[in-house]
Design a protein around this motif. Structure first.
Motif, PDB file in Angstrom:
ATOM      1  N   ALA A   1       0.827  -1.213   0.000  1.00  0.00           N
ATOM      2  CA  ALA A   1       0.000   0.000   0.000  1.00  0.00           C
ATOM      3  C   ALA A   1       0.858   1.258   0.000  1.00  0.00           C
ATOM      4  O   ALA A   1       0.624   2.202  -0.775  1.00  0.00           O
ATOM      5  N   VAL A   2       1.881   1.286   0.856  1.00  0.00           N
ATOM      6  CA  VAL A   2       2.766   2.448   0.917  1.00  0.00           C
ATOM      7  C   VAL A   2       3.558   2.580  -0.386  1.00  0.00           C
ATOM      8  O   VAL A   2       3.720   3.686  -0.918  1.00  0.00           O
ATOM      9  N   ALA A   3       4.022   1.451  -0.915  1.00  0.00           N
ATOM     10  CA  ALA A   3       4.767   1.487  -2.180  1.00  0.00           C
ATOM     11  C   ALA A   3       3.895   2.045  -3.304  1.00  0.00           C
ATOM     12  O   ALA A   3       4.363   2.834  -4.141  1.00  0.00           O
ATOM     13  N   HIS A   4       2.637   1.656  -3.328  1.00  0.00           N
ATOM     14  CA  HIS A   4       1.721   2.174  -4.363  1.00  0.00           C
ATOM     15  C   HIS A   4       1.551   3.682  -4.226  1.00  0.00           C
ATOM     16  O   HIS A   4       1.597   4.407  -5.236  1.00  0.00           O
ATOM     17  N   LEU A   5       1.352   4.154  -2.992  1.00  0.00           N
ATOM     18  CA  LEU A   5       1.157   5.593  -2.788  1.00  0.00           C
ATOM     19  C   LEU A   5       2.403   6.384  -3.181  1.00  0.00           C
ATOM     20  O   LEU A   5       2.307   7.443  -3.815  1.00  0.00           O
ATOM     21  N   VAL A   6       3.568   5.867  -2.822  1.00  0.00           N
ATOM     22  CA  VAL A   6       4.819   6.541  -3.196  1.00  0.00           C
ATOM     23  C   VAL A   6       4.960   6.568  -4.717  1.00  0.00           C
ATOM     24  O   VAL A   6       5.363   7.592  -5.306  1.00  0.00           O
ATOM     25  N   ALA A   7       4.612   5.459  -5.386  1.00  0.00           N
ATOM     26  CA  ALA A   7       4.699   5.406  -6.843  1.00  0.00           C
ATOM     27  C   ALA A   7       3.750   6.401  -7.504  1.00  0.00           C
ATOM     28  O   ALA A   7       4.017   6.865  -8.627  1.00  0.00           O
ATOM     29  N   GLN A   8       2.671   6.764  -6.808  1.00  0.00           N
ATOM     30  CA  GLN A   8       1.730   7.750  -7.316  1.00  0.00           C
ATOM     31  C   GLN A   8       2.180   9.180  -7.019  1.00  0.00           C
ATOM     32  O   GLN A   8       1.470  10.138  -7.338  1.00  0.00           O
ATOM     33  N   GLY A   9       3.344   9.322  -6.387  1.00  0.00           N
ATOM     34  CA  GLY A   9       3.901  10.640  -6.122  1.00  0.00           C
ATOM     35  C   GLY A   9       3.643  11.189  -4.737  1.00  0.00           C
ATOM     36  O   GLY A   9       4.001  12.338  -4.430  1.00  0.00           O
ATOM     37  N   HIS A  10       3.068  10.388  -3.834  1.00  0.00           N
ATOM     38  CA  HIS A  10       2.789  10.851  -2.470  1.00  0.00           C
ATOM     39  C   HIS A  10       4.029  10.660  -1.590  1.00  0.00           C
ATOM     40  O   HIS A  10       4.564   9.555  -1.489  1.00  0.00           O
ATOM     41  N   THR A  11       4.471  11.731  -0.981  1.00  0.00           N
ATOM     42  CA  THR A  11       5.593  11.654  -0.051  1.00  0.00           C
ATOM     43  C   THR A  11       5.212  12.057   1.362  1.00  0.00           C
ATOM     44  O   THR A  11       6.004  11.876   2.290  1.00  0.00           O
ATOM     45  N   ARG A  12       4.017  12.600   1.544  1.00  0.00           N
ATOM     46  CA  ARG A  12       3.515  12.967   2.874  1.00  0.00           C
ATOM     47  C   ARG A  12       2.265  12.121   3.126  1.00  0.00           C
ATOM     48  O   ARG A  12       1.140  12.485   2.790  1.00  0.00           O
ATOM     49  N   ILE A  13       2.515  10.949   3.700  1.00  0.00           N
ATOM     50  CA  ILE A  13       1.452   9.963   3.917  1.00  0.00           C
ATOM     51  C   ILE A  13       1.159   9.863   5.408  1.00  0.00           C
ATOM     52  O   ILE A  13       2.056   9.561   6.215  1.00  0.00           O
TER      53      ILE A  13
ATOM     54  N   LEU B   1      -4.953  16.774   9.416  1.00  0.00           N
ATOM     55  CA  LEU B   1      -4.739  17.851   8.448  1.00  0.00           C
ATOM     56  C   LEU B   1      -4.465  19.187   9.129  1.00  0.00           C
ATOM     57  O   LEU B   1      -3.757  20.040   8.569  1.00  0.00           O
ATOM     58  N   ALA B   2      -5.003  19.382  10.339  1.00  0.00           N
ATOM     59  CA  ALA B   2      -4.705  20.611  11.075  1.00  0.00           C
ATOM     60  C   ALA B   2      -3.229  20.661  11.450  1.00  0.00           C
ATOM     61  O   ALA B   2      -2.594  21.720  11.411  1.00  0.00           O
ATOM     62  N   ALA B   3      -2.681  19.482  11.802  1.00  0.00           N
ATOM     63  CA  ALA B   3      -1.260  19.428  12.189  1.00  0.00           C
ATOM     64  C   ALA B   3      -0.343  19.315  10.974  1.00  0.00           C
ATOM     65  O   ALA B   3       0.783  19.821  10.990  1.00  0.00           O
ATOM     66  N   HIS B   4      -0.836  18.662   9.920  1.00  0.00           N
ATOM     67  CA  HIS B   4       0.000  18.410   8.740  1.00  0.00           C
ATOM     68  C   HIS B   4      -0.825  18.653   7.477  1.00  0.00           C
ATOM     69  O   HIS B   4      -1.228  17.703   6.792  1.00  0.00           O
ATOM     70  N   PRO B   5      -1.076  19.902   7.142  1.00  0.00           N
ATOM     71  CA  PRO B   5      -1.920  20.202   5.973  1.00  0.00           C
ATOM     72  C   PRO B   5      -1.326  19.736   4.650  1.00  0.00           C
ATOM     73  O   PRO B   5      -2.037  19.661   3.644  1.00  0.00           O
ATOM     74  N   GLU B   6      -0.046  19.390   4.664  1.00  0.00           N
ATOM     75  CA  GLU B   6       0.611  18.958   3.432  1.00  0.00           C
ATOM     76  C   GLU B   6       0.334  17.482   3.095  1.00  0.00           C
ATOM     77  O   GLU B   6       0.737  16.994   2.027  1.00  0.00           O
ATOM     78  N   VAL B   7      -0.341  16.762   3.985  1.00  0.00           N
ATOM     79  CA  VAL B   7      -0.636  15.344   3.751  1.00  0.00           C
ATOM     80  C   VAL B   7      -1.519  15.179   2.519  1.00  0.00           C
ATOM     81  O   VAL B   7      -2.523  15.885   2.356  1.00  0.00           O
ATOM     82  N   THR B   8      -1.141  14.255   1.643  1.00  0.00           N
ATOM     83  CA  THR B   8      -1.913  14.009   0.414  1.00  0.00           C
ATOM     84  C   THR B   8      -2.434  12.575   0.319  1.00  0.00           C
ATOM     85  O   THR B   8      -3.108  12.226  -0.650  1.00  0.00           O
ATOM     86  N   ALA B   9      -2.098  11.739   1.306  1.00  0.00           N
ATOM     87  CA  ALA B   9      -2.571  10.359   1.300  1.00  0.00           C
ATOM     88  C   ALA B   9      -2.697   9.873   2.736  1.00  0.00           C
ATOM     89  O   ALA B   9      -1.950  10.306   3.617  1.00  0.00           O
ATOM     90  N   VAL B  10      -3.644   8.969   2.961  1.00  0.00           N
ATOM     91  CA  VAL B  10      -3.901   8.460   4.313  1.00  0.00           C
ATOM     92  C   VAL B  10      -4.094   6.951   4.267  1.00  0.00           C
ATOM     93  O   VAL B  10      -4.835   6.427   3.416  1.00  0.00           O
ATOM     94  N   PHE B  11      -3.418   6.266   5.178  1.00  0.00           N
ATOM     95  CA  PHE B  11      -3.648   4.842   5.422  1.00  0.00           C
ATOM     96  C   PHE B  11      -4.318   4.718   6.776  1.00  0.00           C
ATOM     97  O   PHE B  11      -3.905   5.375   7.734  1.00  0.00           O
ATOM     98  N   THR B  12      -5.362   3.900   6.876  1.00  0.00           N
ATOM     99  CA  THR B  12      -6.124   3.835   8.118  1.00  0.00           C
ATOM    100  C   THR B  12      -6.076   2.444   8.737  1.00  0.00           C
ATOM    101  O   THR B  12      -5.918   1.433   8.044  1.00  0.00           O
ATOM    102  N   PHE B  13      -6.295   2.396  10.045  1.00  0.00           N
ATOM    103  CA  PHE B  13      -6.273   1.141  10.803  1.00  0.00           C
ATOM    104  C   PHE B  13      -7.311   0.158  10.288  1.00  0.00           C
ATOM    105  O   PHE B  13      -7.068  -1.048  10.238  1.00  0.00           O
TER     106      PHE B  13
END
Length: 334
Positions: free
Chosen positions: A174-186, A236-248
Motif C-alpha cells: 500500500a505504501v509502495a503504491h502511494l509513493v509510486a503515485q507521487g505521495h511523499t507525505r502519507i 490535516l490541522a497538524a500536517h496540511p501537506e498530507v496528500t494520502a492516508v492509510f487507516t487502521f
C-alpha cells in the motif's frame, strides 16, 4: 495445568485427577458425575483434587452431548463493526455445516464485559472462539480444560491456538503504491482504544522508513466512521501537506472519505485513501475503497476447523497453517 519439561503447560486430564486423589479413573468419573456408588469422603477427595489441579471436564467428555450437537461460544468485541460481523457470519456458516450450535457474545470492546462473558461462558459451551484483550493467564483461569481458539491476537499466543493476521506485505504494498503515485507525505490513522500502537502502525512505520518518507504523521482514531472524520481533521490541522492516508480499518477510512468530501477534497485527486480489512461495504461507497484486504471467510473457517480438531483429538493445524494474509486491493480511492 501440568508443566511439561521445556514445553508449554499440558492440559489436565482425568488421569491426573485420579493419581492426585489416589483413586481409579472410574471413581473420578463417578464422583464428578454425582453417581451414587461412592462414599462421601472419597467423593470430596476427588472434587478437591480436581479443583486444585484446575480440571474441567467438557460436556462432551462427560457424555452429555454428541459431537454433532456441540455448542461453541463465539466472542466478538463489537457486532456493530461490519468486520466482526463478517467474521462471525463465516464462523457461523462453518459451524452450521458441522451441525453445531453457536452462541454469540458481544463484549462491546470493554474489559469488564469480557470478564463477565468468560464467567458465564465456561458452563454453557464446549469450546470458545473469538477476540480477547485479557491476559492469557486470566483467559486460562476461566476456560480450563476447554478448547480455545483466538482470532487476531497480536503478538502471538503460547498457550492457545491463535488465528494470526499477517498484513505486513499488504501494508508495504500500500505504501509502495502511494509513493509510486507521487505521495511523499502519507499520514496514518491508528486506533487509540489501547495504550500501545497497533501492529498495523508498526507495519506502516517500517514501510514508510523503507521508502525514506516521514513515518511520524500518525493520529489516533476511534474505530468508527465518525472517529475517522474527526481524526482526519486533526491530522490535516497538524500536517496540511498530507496528500494520502492509510487507516487502521475500513470503517475509519469510510469516515475519511465522508470528511474529505465535507472539506472539499476530491478523493483520490487531492487525498488518496487506503483502508485495512477489505470489507464488502467498501465497494458500496463512492469512490470505492482501496484496502489491504483480509479473507474474513478464511478467518472464521480456520477457527472452526481448529476447534473441531481440538475437540476430536485429531492433529491440530500448526502455526503456519493458522495465518491469514492480507493483500492490497486497489479501487477508486487510491
Amino acid at each position: 495445568m501440568v508443566q511439561t519439561s521445556g514445553t508449554e503447560p499440558r492440559k489436565i486430564t482425568i488421569n491426573d485427577v485420579a493419581r492426585s486423589a489416589g483413586v481409579s479413573r472410574q471413581t473420578v468419573s463417578r464422583a464428578l458425575n454425582d453417581k451414587g456408588e461412592i462414599d462421601s469422603d472419597t467423593k470430596q477427595r476427588v472434587l478437591d483434587a480436581a479443583r486444585a489441579l484446575g480440571y474441567r471436564p467438557s460436556r462432551f467428555a462427560r457424555g452429555l452431548v454428541r459431537q454433532d450437537t456441540m455448542t461453541i461460544g463465539l466472542v466478538i468485541p463489537d457486532l456493530l463493526n461490519p468486520f466482526f460481523t463478517e467474521v462471525a457470519a463465516a464462523a457461523l456458516e462453518a459451524a452450521r455445516t458441522r451441525g453445531w450450535h453457536v452462541v454469540v457474545y458481544d463484549t462491546a470492546d470493554r474489559a469488564e464485559e469480557e470478564r463477565g462473558t468468560l464467567q458465564v461462558i465456561s458452563s454453557q459451551v464446549d469450546a470458545v472462539i473469538g477476540y480477547f484483550s485479557c491476559s492469557e493467564s486470566e483467559l486460562e483461569a476461566f476456560t480450563r480444560g476447554m478448547p480455545v481458539v483466538l482470532i487476531g491476537r497480536e503478538g502471538g499466543s503460547t498457550r492457545f491456538s491463535s488465528i494470526r493476521i499477517d498484513g505486513e506485505e499488504g501494508v508495504h504494498a500500500a505504501v509502495a503504491h502511494l509513493v509510486a503515485q507521487g505521495h511523499t507525505r502519507i499520514g496514518m490513522l491508528d486506533h487509540h482504544t489501547r495504550a500501545e500502537p497497533s501492529i498495523r502502525h508498526e507495519w506502516f512505520t517500517a514501510a514508510a522508513v523503507a521508502h525514506g518518507i516521514d513515518a511520524g504523521l500518525v493520529v489516533g482514531a476511534d474505530q468508527t466512521a465518525d472517529g475517522g472524520g474527526t481524526a482526519l481533521r486533526t491530522l490535516l490541522a497538524a500536517h496540511p501537506e498530507v496528500t494520502a492516508v492509510f487507516t487502521f480499518n475500513d470503517i475509519i477510512a469510510i469516515g475519511v472519505l465522508r470528511e474529505a468530501r465535507r472539506l472539499g477534497r476530491s478523493v483520490p485527486r487531492d487525498l488518496a485513501v487506503i483502508g485495512f480489512d477489505g470489507l464488502q461495504l467498501g465497494a458500496l461507497v463512492e469512490p470505492p475503497l482501496s484496502s489491504v484486504a483480509l479473507d474474513t471467510r478464511q478467518l472464521g473457517a480456520l477457527a472452526v476447523e481448529q476447534v473441531a480438531r481440538l475437540l476430536s483429538g485429531l492433529e491440530t493445524l500448526d502455526a503456519e497453517d493458522l495465518v491469514v494474509r492480507a493483500e492490497l486491493r486497489l479501487s477508486g480511492s487510491a
